[in-house]
Design a protein around this motif. Structure first.
Motif, PDB file in Angstrom:
ATOM      1  N   THR A 141     -37.979  -4.717 -23.705  1.00 33.87           N
ATOM      2  CA  THR A 141     -36.912  -5.274 -22.876  1.00 33.87           C
ATOM      3  C   THR A 141     -35.564  -4.655 -23.217  1.00 33.87           C
ATOM      4  O   THR A 141     -34.780  -4.310 -22.329  1.00 33.87           O
ATOM      5  N   THR A 191     -43.281  -8.944 -25.458  1.00 36.95           N
ATOM      6  CA  THR A 191     -42.706  -9.980 -24.624  1.00 36.95           C
ATOM      7  C   THR A 191     -41.202  -9.866 -24.542  1.00 36.95           C
ATOM      8  O   THR A 191     -40.582  -9.040 -25.184  1.00 36.95           O
ATOM      9  N   SER A 192     -40.596 -10.752 -23.735  1.00 40.49           N
ATOM     10  CA  SER A 192     -39.158 -10.734 -23.523  1.00 40.49           C
ATOM     11  C   SER A 192     -38.407 -10.817 -24.842  1.00 40.49           C
ATOM     12  O   SER A 192     -38.776 -11.560 -25.744  1.00 40.49           O
ATOM     13  N   ILE A 197     -40.663 -11.009  -5.942  1.00 36.65           N
ATOM     14  CA  ILE A 197     -40.424 -11.446  -7.319  1.00 36.65           C
ATOM     15  C   ILE A 197     -39.548 -10.429  -8.043  1.00 36.65           C
ATOM     16  O   ILE A 197     -38.563 -10.782  -8.708  1.00 36.65           O
ATOM     17  N   ARG A 233     -35.608 -11.122  -9.304  1.00 38.35           N
ATOM     18  CA  ARG A 233     -35.328 -11.056 -10.741  1.00 38.35           C
ATOM     19  C   ARG A 233     -34.357  -9.935 -11.104  1.00 38.35           C
ATOM     20  O   ARG A 233     -34.060  -9.737 -12.280  1.00 38.35           O
ATOM     21  N   LEU A 256     -43.645  -8.056 -14.671  1.00 40.81           N
ATOM     22  CA  LEU A 256     -42.619  -8.749 -13.887  1.00 40.81           C
ATOM     23  C   LEU A 256     -41.868  -9.773 -14.729  1.00 40.81           C
ATOM     24  O   LEU A 256     -40.711 -10.079 -14.456  1.00 40.81           O
ATOM     25  N   GLU A 257     -42.513 -10.294 -15.764  1.00 39.98           N
ATOM     26  CA  GLU A 257     -41.875 -11.271 -16.640  1.00 39.98           C
ATOM     27  C   GLU A 257     -40.829 -10.624 -17.545  1.00 39.98           C
ATOM     28  O   GLU A 257     -40.017 -11.321 -18.163  1.00 39.98           O
ATOM     29  N   LEU A 258     -40.835  -9.290 -17.650  1.00 36.77           N
ATOM     30  CA  LEU A 258     -39.921  -8.578 -18.545  1.00 36.77           C
ATOM     31  C   LEU A 258     -38.741  -7.949 -17.816  1.00 36.77           C
ATOM     32  O   LEU A 258     -37.890  -7.320 -18.435  1.00 36.77           O
ATOM     33  N   HIS A 286     -48.211  -7.998 -13.091  1.00 39.41           N
ATOM     34  CA  HIS A 286     -47.727  -9.383 -13.148  1.00 39.41           C
ATOM     35  C   HIS A 286     -47.071  -9.664 -14.494  1.00 39.41           C
ATOM     36  O   HIS A 286     -46.014 -10.307 -14.559  1.00 39.41           O
ATOM     37  N   LYS A 287     -47.674  -9.197 -15.574  1.00 42.96           N
ATOM     38  CA  LYS A 287     -47.095  -9.403 -16.900  1.00 42.96           C
ATOM     39  C   LYS A 287     -45.751  -8.686 -17.024  1.00 42.96           C
ATOM     40  O   LYS A 287     -44.794  -9.211 -17.608  1.00 42.96           O
TER      41      LYS A 287
END
Length: 215
Positions: A10, A4-5, A104, A108, A75-77, A72-73
């Motif tokens: 990242t 995760t972030s 998106i 971002r 894109l959160e990073l 999609h996951k």
């Protein structure tokens, strides 16, 4: 393994912006020539309106054929300067991304997206200057079941890309390389460009004596 972030994934995408940005002033063909003409994402081409050279650091994703859950996951990073690099196995039966996901990524701060597979909404993407590279367009939408992986080495048209690699794209396609060689590589690119300028000038002047063309 997905993280995760704030994770090493990242952090691997963060880096020297100036080191990356300098490659927007050269081209994939020049870079490729100085990498022994070995790396390159065969079959992947631009679908956006070209307004310069894309350069950024890769965030890699591997997905099953026709499934975009882990995109999609990923894109959160995204952090500014990320190039989202998706290994879809070259499958083109279903699109892995369209206008919404591309927007998106752009909002971002992504530098671009590379899909070893298909996209859709090609008309809208084609009118945008946000860099999107893929194999083809297909209106059929994706599944969202998974599984998938983020931050692992992937293959894009036979070119291995790792998260954190510098990746460059233009009209001719995409090329990736380790940031550790970036400074020396860019210096070599400048020398090649200077040589080509001299060569073309001599051809136009009728003084070129080469036995064969360099390209």
């Amino acid at each position: 393994m997905t993280q995760t972030s704030g994770s090493p994934i990242t952090e691997a995408v963060r880096g020297d912006d100036d080191l990356v940005e300098q490659f927007t002033r050269t081209s994939t063909s020049i870079i490729s020539d100085n990498l022994s003409r070995l790396p390159g994402g065969n079959g992947v081409r631009p679908f956006h309106r070209i307004e310069g050279v894309m350069a950024g650091r890769a965030l890699t994703v591997r997905v099953p054929a026709g499934d975009n859950l882990f995109i999609h996951k990923a894109l959160e990073l995204i952090v500014p300067g990320t190039v989202l690099v998706v290994d879809g196995g070259g499958d083109t039966a279903r699109a892995l991304m369209g206008e919404i996901m591309a927007t998106i990524a752009e909002v971002r701060g992504a530098a671009g997206v590379i899909i070893d597979g298909a996209i859709r909404d090609a008309g809208t993407i084609g009118r945008s200057s946000f860099p999107i590279f893929a194999r083809t367009a297909n209106h059929r939408g994706p599944y969202k079941h998974g599984p998938g992986e983020i931050g692992v080495p992937v293959s894009i048209g036979g070119m291995v890309v790792r998260t954190g690699d510098i990746i460059v794209g233009d009209e001719d396609g995409v090329v990736a390389f380790d940031p550790a060689i970036a400074a020396d590589l860019y210096a070599a690119c400048l020398k090649t460009e200077a040589m080509e300028v001299e060569m073309i000038a001599s051809i136009r002047a009728g003084t070129y004596k080469g036995a064969y063309a360099a390209h």
